[in-house]
Every structure is written in structure tokens, then in C-alpha cells.
Design a protein around this motif. Structure first.
Motif, PDB file in Angstrom:
ATOM      1  N   ALA A 182      34.787  35.706  29.765  1.00 55.67           N
ATOM      2  CA  ALA A 182      35.620  36.742  30.434  1.00 55.67           C
ATOM      3  C   ALA A 182      35.983  37.839  29.384  1.00 55.67           C
ATOM      4  N   TRP A 206      43.924  33.713  31.870  1.00 54.74           N
ATOM      5  CA  TRP A 206      42.856  33.521  32.422  1.00 54.74           C
ATOM      6  C   TRP A 206      42.461  32.081  32.707  1.00 54.74           C
ATOM      7  N   CYS A 228      37.735  35.195  39.554  1.00 52.49           N
ATOM      8  CA  CYS A 228      37.209  36.469  39.024  1.00 52.49           C
ATOM      9  C   CYS A 228      37.885  37.611  39.881  1.00 52.49           C
ATOM     10  N   THR A 241      31.774  39.464  35.115  1.00 55.93           N
ATOM     11  CA  THR A 241      32.623  38.052  34.836  1.00 55.93           C
ATOM     12  C   THR A 241      32.008  37.075  35.747  1.00 55.93           C
ATOM     13  N   THR A 293      29.905  33.601  34.911  1.00 56.57           N
ATOM     14  CA  THR A 293      30.317  32.697  34.920  1.00 56.57           C
ATOM     15  C   THR A 293      29.606  31.656  35.871  1.00 56.57           C
TER      16      THR A 293
END
Length: 495
Positions: free
Chosen positions: A44, A87, A116, A147, A151
């Protein structure tokens, strides 16, 4: 004699109240939580920097030193620290650190996208408050998509790499043959939990076991022989603790001698609302019955409250100034109405509102009791004669509630939660179960506000409060906040 489970292969039923928790897999196949946190946060952070660079490509023509000198400020560093801390808390709140790479992929992918998307709200707040415009709305879009995509790709790759390393189903043995043991078997037998139930061991065979056509593999005195002759990864002890304490101790001692992990079901008490949590303090093992969440999510909620209240105060500062001036100029008395209310665990605090009534409104309440339109311990009059003209507008638009953002910053309230109640109303409570609404921090808005507000009766109001407490999640808070906007704009149920 080996137990044969009548050949049934139908999927296990969803866990019912009181059902055992999901059993953990072998420790050597589990990636440490710190690795997941570092991986998710690093990705991120990398995408955040990439989005910033993409939006400021033109500045890079002056050299990397010029770019860094322009962008590194104390404010940006603090925002970055908040991002790095928040996060992983967000990912944990969305369930992404509960058995990662073992949950169904479609569920994990949905959790990633949800996390996200919520995290992008933080980026959006940064973009909207950026004075230089270095991080704008395009960067927010790149961050959200980048992101989520990276991810998902990374977690998919980790899942693919670790899937081959996962061992075959864990072979488990159940000690016990009563209803608890059968409920545990039903929970595990579908295979989706990675367990193969070898059978049951019990000296006194419960009729419930034979009624299903099953026989035990042996008595408790044969447990050691079974562990020596068969591959057993874990022994699950499902004997009633109050009546089989000695047998449980012997089973645990046998597993210790054989080097086999033993897990004891500790549903020793029945509850309808409270959730059990095991913890240890020094030499003591404690079982706590929680009626509300008591974990990292509360820290995330508090962080959300602080950031949200700060941004809302900044956004509505002109409106609040205008409201304060209007109250002061149109009626005698203070600008703010300050009243003691009950908060978390019935602790009193001073709640702030813009004054919407005449200065002596509290003293006149008793003479107006006969006009109360609500049953139960609440006082509501649709056309309250104590309202000032400006106060009626403030109430209809909910502007009178804005000073409670200060209560949120002080920690007395949250953005979302049950409404704080006055001392007068709580004094009229006649049943103890009503007090459960004080087990969480009160809020500016809640399910009551987005479900009808003053149009609802007291029983519906309390039912919504308890529903919120029992089903609380960070996503529920976000949903209520979003639903509050049209409720306020349309003035539904406001008095």
C-alpha cells in the motif's frame, strides 16, 4: 473398533450458537502475522508513493531533490505515520488476518477490495485537505485500484505457493460421545476446516452416539494405545467439564505423554449475548464473557472518530459560527445547551448542543409533561412550545448536534452509537436489560437516526440500539454514517 460415520459426505452445517470455533491448522504451515502486516502495508505504501509520483511527473523535471524538497513536510510525515499505523488495523478489522490464505478465495478477495476501498477514504481526505494539490483525486483513484489489484495478486501468489505446502487433512480424534461431541463432529465433518475425524473415544458411550449408528474406537483407558498405533494430529476433548473433570485430566496427561496436541472445548457456561474469551495472567487462566467487542477494532473505531470529527469540525466551522451567531442574536441565553447525559458504562458527561429552546426550557419541562407524545421514559413533543424560531430550524437540519463533535474528540462520544440519554429518562428505566445500551460509547448518529428518528417508539428505539451493539462492525459504522446524510437532508423524523 473404528468408527464409521455412516458414509455421509454432506457439507457441515453453519456454526450454531455455542458451536466450537474454527480449529487452527498446523503451526509450521502458517505465515507469521508480522509478515502479512509488512507485506500488505509495504504494498500500500509503495502504491501511495507511485500515485504521488505519477501525479507530479512534471515536477520531476527539476530533479529528484527538488521533488523531495517540495513534498516532504511535517504534515505529510504525520499523515504517512498515520497511514502506516492505520493500514494493518484496517486489514485486521476487515478479517484479513484471520487464517489468511486458508479462507475461501472469493471471501478473501471481497475483504481485500472492501479494505482498500475504505482505506481510499483516508487518501481522499488527504487529497481534499491538500493545499498544494500534489495529491489530488486522480492519485486517489490510482491508489484505490492499484492497491486492491496488487494486494489481490500478491495474496493469490502466496496462496498458490503455500497451497502445495499444506499437509493433508489433519487427523483428529474426539474424546467424548455426547451431544457436545456430536455437535463438534457435525461442524468438522464437511472437510472444509481441514480436519478428518478418525472417530470417538469414550468409556461411557452416550446413547446419542449409538443412535446415529456409530461406535467408539475404545474407552479412555485405550487412548494411549490408539495414539501409539494411529496417526493423530490432535485430540479434541468434548467431555462435560463439571461431571468428567478427572477423565479430562487423564486425557490431557495421556496426550502430553504421547506428544499429541490436545484441545479442550471450554463452552462450560451457556450465554445468549456474551462471547467467551480466554486469556492468561501470570499463572491464572481466565475465561471472560464479553458482551461487547474488546479488541483492536475499538482502537480503529477511536482513530476513525478522531479523524472524522476533526475533518467535520473543519468542514462545518462556518456553519457552526453562523448558527452560534443566530442563536445569540435571536434569543436571550447561552449559545450552547449543556446537559449531563449517561455515557459508556453509565458514566456521566456534559453533552453540548446549540441551544434550540428558551433559556428556562429545563425548568418548564414538568409543566409540559402532559403533552408528552411518547410512551416510556422519553420526552418528545412534536411542536414543543419552548422551541425558538431559530432552534426549530437547527433541529430540523440537525445543525444543533454539531457541537457534539467536541464530545467525540474528548472521548465521551463516538460518531456512531446509541444516543446518550438524559438523567431524567434513565431514572425512569424499570428493567435492568435496558441498561445494556450503555455498554458501548454513545454516538451522534446511529441506527435509530437512520431508521425513523423521533417517529419511532421507545421499544423500537432500544431494539435498534441493541441490534447495533450485537451486530457492530466498522463497516456497519460506515454504512450508518452514509445513511445519515440523506436522513438529515430530508429531515426524516427530526423534531
Amino acid at each position: 473398533m473404528r468408527t464409521l460415520a455412516n458414509g455421509s459426505t454432506r457439507p457441515a452445517r453453519p456454526a450454531a450458537p455455542g458451536a466450537p470455533p474454527l480449529l487452527p491448522g498446523p503451526r509450521h504451515t502458517t505465515i507469521p502475522l508480522a509478515v502479512w502486516v509488512a507485506l500488505d502495508t509495504g504494498l500500500a505504501l509503495g502504491v501511495l508513493v507511485a500515485a504521488l509520483v505519477m501525479q507530479n511527473v512534471g515536477v520531476l523535471s527539476g530533479g529528484i531533490q527538488a521533488f523531495l524538497a517540495l513534498r516532504i513536510t511535517v504534515k505529510n510525515l504525520l499523515l504517512l505515520v498515520g497511514f502506516v499505523i492505520g493500514w494493518p488495523l484496517l486489514f485486521r478489522a476487515c478479517g484479513l488476518y484471520a487464517a489468511p490464505a486458508r479462507n475461501p478465495w472469493n471471501e478473501e478477495a471481497l475483504q481485500v477490495v472492501k479494505a482498500c476501498a475504505i482505506g481510499s477514504l483516508y487518501a481522499l481526505a488527504v487529497a481534499l485537505t491538500s493545499e498544494s494539490g500534489a495529491f489530488g483525486l486522480p492519485a486517489v483513484g490510482w491508489f484505490c485500484v492499484g492497491t486492491a489489484g496488487l494486494t489481490l495478486l500478491t495474496r493469490g501468489a502466496v496462496r498458490a505457493l503455500t497451497q502445495a505446502a499444506l499437509p493433508a487433512e489433519r487427523k483428529v480424534l474426539i474424546v467424548g460421545s455426547g451431544p457436545r461431541a456430536l455437535r463438534l463432529y457435525e461442524y468438522l465433518k464437511g472437510g472444509e476446516h481441514g480436519c478428518e475425524v478418525l472417530g470417538f473415544v469414550d468409556t461411557e458411550v452416550h446413547p446419542a452416539l449409538t443412535a446415529h449408528g456409530w461406535l467408539p474406537m475404545g474407552g479412555l483407558h485405550e487412548l494411549e494405545r490408539i495414539l501409539m498405533r494411529q496417526v493423530v494430529d490432535e485430540v479434541l476433548i468434548a467431555l462435560p467439564m463439571h461431571s468428567h473433570y478427572d477423565e479430562i485430566q487423564r486425557a490431557i496427561a495421556t496426550c502430553e505423554r504421547g506428544g499429541v496436541q490436545a484441545t479442550l472445548l471450554v463452552d462450560v457456561v451457556q450465554s445468549t449475548v456474551a462471547r467467551p474469551r480466554l486469556r492468561s495472567t501470570g499463572p491464572l487462566a481466565l475465561l471472560t464473557m464479553l458482551t461487547v467487542p474488546d479488541d483492536y477494532r475499538l482502537l480503529a473505531k477511536r482513530g476513525f472518530d478522531l479523524v472524522g470529527a476533526t475533518l467535520l469540525l473543519a468542514a462545518f466551522a462556518p456553519v457552526m459560527a453562523a448558527a452560534a451567531l443566530a442563536v445569540k442574536l435571536t434569543s436571550p441565553g447561552p449559545v450552547l445547551f449543556v446537559q449531563e447525559r449517561y455515557g459508556l458504562n453509565k458514566r456521566r458527561f456534559r453533552m453540548f448542543k446549540f441551544r434550540s429552546m428558551v433559556a428556562d426550557a429545563e425548568a418548564r419541562m414538568r409543566e409540559l409533561e402532559h403533552l408528552n407524545e411518547k410512551a416510556g421514559p422519553i420526552f418528545k413533543i412534536a411542536r414543543d412550545p419552548r422551541l425558538t424560531p431559530v432552534g426549530a430550524v437547527l433541529r430540523r437540519t440537525s445543525i444543533d448536534e454539531l457541537p457534539q463533535l467536541l464530545n467525540v474528540l474528548a472521548g465521551d462520544m463516538s460518531l456512531v452509537g446509541p444516543r446518550p440519554m438524559s438523567l431524567r429518562d434513565v431514572a425512569l428505566f424499570s428493567e435492568a436489560w435496558l441498561m445494556r445500551r450503555f455498554s458501548v460509547r454513545p454516538g451522534i448518529t446511529g441506527l435509530w437516526q437512520v431508521s425513523g428518528r423521533s417517529d419511532l417508539g421507545f421499544e423500537d428505539w432500544v431494539a435498534l440500539d441493541l441490534k447495533y451493539i450485537d451486530e457492530w462492525s466498522l463497516m456497519l459504522d460506515v454504512s450508518i454514517l452514509l445513511r445519515t446524510i440523506p436522513a438529515v437532508l430530508l429531515g426524516r423524523g427530526a423534531t
